[in-house]
Motif scaffolding. Structure first.
Motif, PDB file in Angstrom:
ATOM      1  N   GLU A 175      -9.455  56.181  41.032  1.00 57.00           N
ATOM      2  CA  GLU A 175      -9.090  55.550  42.301  1.00 57.00           C
ATOM      3  C   GLU A 175      -8.171  56.486  43.074  1.00 57.00           C
ATOM      4  N   SER A 176      -7.901  56.143  44.354  1.00 54.99           N
ATOM      5  CA  SER A 176      -6.940  56.979  45.072  1.00 54.99           C
ATOM      6  C   SER A 176      -5.576  56.799  44.421  1.00 54.99           C
TER       7      SER A 176
ATOM      8  N   LEU B  96     -14.024  50.049  35.846  1.00 56.52           N
ATOM      9  CA  LEU B  96     -14.487  50.836  36.991  1.00 56.52           C
ATOM     10  C   LEU B  96     -16.002  50.679  37.177  1.00 56.52           C
TER      11      LEU B  96
ATOM     12  N   SER C 147     -17.077  47.081  38.382  1.00 62.10           N
ATOM     13  CA  SER C 147     -16.803  46.639  39.746  1.00 62.10           C
ATOM     14  C   SER C 147     -17.764  47.258  40.759  1.00 62.10           C
TER      15      SER C 147
ATOM     16  N   ASP D 288     -19.542  36.172  41.793  1.00 64.32           N
ATOM     17  CA  ASP D 288     -18.486  37.069  42.224  1.00 64.32           C
ATOM     18  C   ASP D 288     -18.662  38.422  41.562  1.00 64.32           C
ATOM     19  N   LEU D 289     -18.290  39.469  42.304  1.00 65.30           N
ATOM     20  CA  LEU D 289     -18.255  40.796  41.707  1.00 65.30           C
ATOM     21  C   LEU D 289     -17.033  40.882  40.811  1.00 65.30           C
ATOM     22  N   TYR D 290     -17.143  41.647  39.751  1.00 67.82           N
ATOM     23  CA  TYR D 290     -15.977  41.872  38.927  1.00 67.82           C
ATOM     24  C   TYR D 290     -14.990  42.747  39.705  1.00 67.82           C
ATOM     25  N   TYR D 291     -13.715  42.455  39.615  1.00 65.55           N
ATOM     26  CA  TYR D 291     -12.757  43.387  40.191  1.00 65.55           C
ATOM     27  C   TYR D 291     -11.525  43.509  39.311  1.00 65.55           C
ATOM     28  N   ILE D 292     -10.828  44.637  39.474  1.00 61.23           N
ATOM     29  CA  ILE D 292      -9.650  44.907  38.654  1.00 61.23           C
ATOM     30  C   ILE D 292      -8.460  44.253  39.320  1.00 61.23           C
TER      31      ILE D 292
ATOM     32  N   GLY E  65      -4.401  43.309  39.953  1.00 64.33           N
ATOM     33  CA  GLY E  65      -3.172  44.105  39.951  1.00 64.33           C
ATOM     34  C   GLY E  65      -3.315  45.426  40.686  1.00 64.33           C
TER      35      GLY E  65
ATOM     36  N   ARG F 239      -3.038  45.725  33.631  1.00 63.02           N
ATOM     37  CA  ARG F 239      -4.174  45.185  34.395  1.00 63.02           C
ATOM     38  C   ARG F 239      -5.319  44.788  33.475  1.00 63.02           C
TER      39      ARG F 239
END
Lengths: 357, 322
Positions: free
Chosen positions: A45-46, A258, A261, A271-275, A277, A294
């Motif tokens: 991620e950034s 990663l 998502s 729903d899409l999975y998301y991480i 936190g 997380r």
């Protein structure tokens, strides 16, 4: 990979930045060997430190940052000890060069395209202007600029985004580097142009034999270009392996998250999975596994002690306590099981969308 | 899901052209003969590369760009061309936009409270201060932010949170129709999923209709019910999203799909992008129009193209065992 030559060897590198009286540890003891001629992709991620990490290879850290530990061995030189621009001469831009994300900001808008390529060739090869111009035009042709001779005297604004990125690649390759770092080279471009640029880099790599380091957050691009992949999180590489190992047999919970998502794997209506936190603050000392806060399934030890790298195969390593023999057996999430079968089904025959043969 | 007539059309774009530059000089047609309906409650995606006219068309719907031909009907009323001031205001209320870059679309010198309230102020949509604050709190809650975030400034938020503010700002107007112009392109991979989930949740709760403008086909497959592919101002194919992915007919769609990298190394290593060369330039070709090749599946073609496309479609159907 014992039969391959190591071209760059990074050992325990730590990078710190000074920000308003505080120190931020952007890279935390990262080691990595790059093999000659391979394409190594770094994903994250950034803020995970992927750009900062590769900037240490060319001495391009911002002025408030420094390598505070470790070594970066390139041939017989330890790049971590180089300080002045003079010491970097002959390496940065010559042996190791970089293609950045936005071609508009890496080109000088008030100088002609040709002069910007000639400048680099002249500086590094010490040849005459006429000879440099000849080389520049041949390089422009090579990266696919039609009618290079007449476009030599044009300015960046007269080029399209894709053409500008081709020029940046031409400049980066004009001194025949051994390592090419591509820092999100196609993020600012359209998908069809992206496909062309990726193909161009791949073709040139075959022809010229350089080693490529690809930095990207796009896992689709990684799947396309990489031989090996390193996943970065919180200033560390937390898992690395061949591209097949990372996509089909990931071991670290962050790599799982990663991949899960990805919108490509989404099921309509669900729903899409998301991480949850946010990534860890790098101002504080990170204790244990940096992804633990997380990770819903984190174990006690994840919060207490930093995991070492566990070996899965000769090429595949992951930094997670889950691989400790004492850890409970945890399967990767449903969403990324049978990844290849799922995506094949979605995309049709042989993975490509059907076309007339 | 079928394309039956029972579904109610909320927005109808009828043979719309958008032209830039005045007609004496060299006019440039950014959108050519766009013609489609959007049904209430669906997510309709408009996909194309930069310069394809997808944003221009979105902006024409919300009356930022004017149409040089054709008309746009929203909820039974024409909203393109000259309309009354009252109608204009109703368009602004009922159609809201979510923009790509949340950092650029929020006033950085205003608090979140002001950013979210702005529409309420402009339209006097609150009884008193208390009512306004209650509305702001509710809008923030809907997008997963807290009331205490009100006093903060945009720069104090992460990219994903800022995009939530952008969404709250649109939602507070209680619109019927939302134009989301690349709402997740500027966001990190892990945050994209959150914003897409949020958009889907709000759509269900508030019975919204979305026009989702994007360049990334892989994202669109998940969120859209139907997809229109636009190339150089011309819509070349419209189909339900699963259909478009499985049975792309127009060569441009095929080329676009071939360029989208999939997260699967085995597939990607053997896939070559297919380059699209524009066939429309052939001056001898018979004129093309949007034709229905299968129910609900439209493609821009003439008789000759139709033969080729049908042949290809049948082969694909045979492959998928249908």
């Amino acid at each position: 990979m014992a039969d391959k030559n190591i071209i760059l060897s990074v050992k325990d590198v730590e990078v710190k930045f000074r920000v308003r009286e505080h120190y931020l540890t952007a890279i935390r003891n990262v080691s990595l060997d790059l093999y000659e001629g391979e394409t190594f992709a770094i994903v994250g991620e950034s803020g995970s430190g992927k750009s900062v990490f590769t900037k240490t290879f060319t001495g391009m850290l911002e002025s408030n940052g420094a390598i505070t530990n470790g070594s970066i061995l390139f041939h017989d030189t330890d790049l971590a000890t180089l300080k002045s621009d003079k010491e970097w001469e002959g390496i940065r831009g010559a042996k190791i060069s970089t293609v950045f994300q936005d071609p508009m900001t890496s080109l000088n808008p008030i100088k002609t395209i040709g002069s910007q390529i000639v400048e680099v060739i002249e500086k590094h090869q010490g040849i005459s202007k006429a000879e440099a111009k000849k080389q520049a035009i041949s390089m422009m042709t090579r990266v696919g600029i039609p009618d290079a001779e007449s476009r030599f005297d044009e300015y960046p604004f007269q080029y399209s985004g894709g053409m500008r990125q081709r020029i940046v690649i031409a400049i980066a390759l004009s001194c025949h580097p051994e390592i090419l770092i591509c820092d999100e080279p196609t993020t600012a471009l359209d998908v069809t142009i992206q496909a062309q640029i990726i193909k161009l880099i791949r073709d040139l790599q075959k022809e010229l034999g350089f080693t490529t380091v690809y930095i990207t957050h796009d896992l689709g691009v990684v799947a396309k270009v990489a031989d090996r992949v390193g996943v970065m999180y919180g200033g560390q590489i937390i898992e690395y392996g061949t591209v097949e190992e990372i996509f089909y047999d990931p071991k670290h919970p962050y790599t799982w998250a990663l991949l899960s998502s990805l919108p490509q794997l989404g099921i309509k209506g669900e729903d899409l999975y998301y991480i949850t936190g946010t990534p860890p603050s790098l101002f504080n000392k990170i204790i244990g596994d940096s992804f633990a806060p997380r990770n819903a399934k984190a174990m006690k030890i994840d919060f207490a002690k930093e995991p070492p790298f566990f070996k899965i195969t000769d090429t595949h390593y992951a930094k997670t306590w889950l691989l400790d023999p004492r850890a409970p057996k945890l399967e990767k999430p449903e969403a990324i099981k049978d990844l290849h079968e799922k995506i094949s089904k979605m995309t049709g025959k042989g993975g490509a969308f059907y076309v007339d043969e | 899901m079928s394309m039956n007539n029972e579904r109610e059309v909320i927005l109808s774009v009828k043979h719309v052209d958008v032209t830039f530059g005045d007609n004496k000089k060299k006019p440039f047609k950014a959108v050519k003969d766009a013609n489609f309906d959007i049904y209430r409650g669906e997510t309709f995606a408009l996909v194309g590369e930069s310069g394809s006219g997808k944003t221009t068309l979105g902006r024409a719907i919300i009356r930022i760009n004017s149409c040089s031909a054709g008309e746009i009907i929203f909820d039974g009323e024409r909203i393109s061309g000259k309309i009354s001031r009252q109608q204009d205001r109703s368009v602004i209320r009922n159609i809201q936009m979510i923009f790509q870059d949340p950092a650029a679309s929020l006033n950085e010198r205003a608090t979140i409270e002001y950013c979210v309230s702005e529409g309420l102020y402009n339209f006097h949509l609150y009884k008193n201060e208390q009512d306004r604050i209650a509305k702001v709190d509710k809008a923030l809650e809907d997008v997963g932010l807290l009331p205490e975030h009100k006093s903060r400034y945009p720069h104090e938020f992460s990219g994903g949170q800022r995009q939530r503010v952008g969404i709250a700002r649109a939602m507070i107007m209680e619109p019927k129709f939302i134009i989301a112009d690349e709402p997740i392109s500027a966001l990190d991979v892990s945050i994209r999923a959150q914003v897409l989930n949020l958009m889907n949740k709000l759509k269900k709760e508030k019975n919204l209709t979305y026009l989702f403008i994007a360049h990334d086909l892989s994202v669109v497959r998940f969120i859209a019910d139907r997809i229109a592919v636009i190339h150089l101002g011309r819509i070349v194919e419209i189909a339900e999203s699963e259909v478009l992915f499985k049975y792309p007919v127009h060569p441009y769609t095929v080329s676009l799909l071939s360029a989208v990298p999939m997260p699967d190394p085995i597939i990607e290593k053997q896939r070559e992008p297919i380059v699209y060369t524009k066939e429309e330039d052939d001056p001898n070709a018979a004129p093309r129009e949007m034709r229905e090749i299968r129910p609900g599946h439209f493609v821009y073609a003439n008789d000759e193209d139709m033969k080729i496309y049908l042949d290809r479609l049948e082969k694909m159907e045979a492959f998928h065992g249908e």
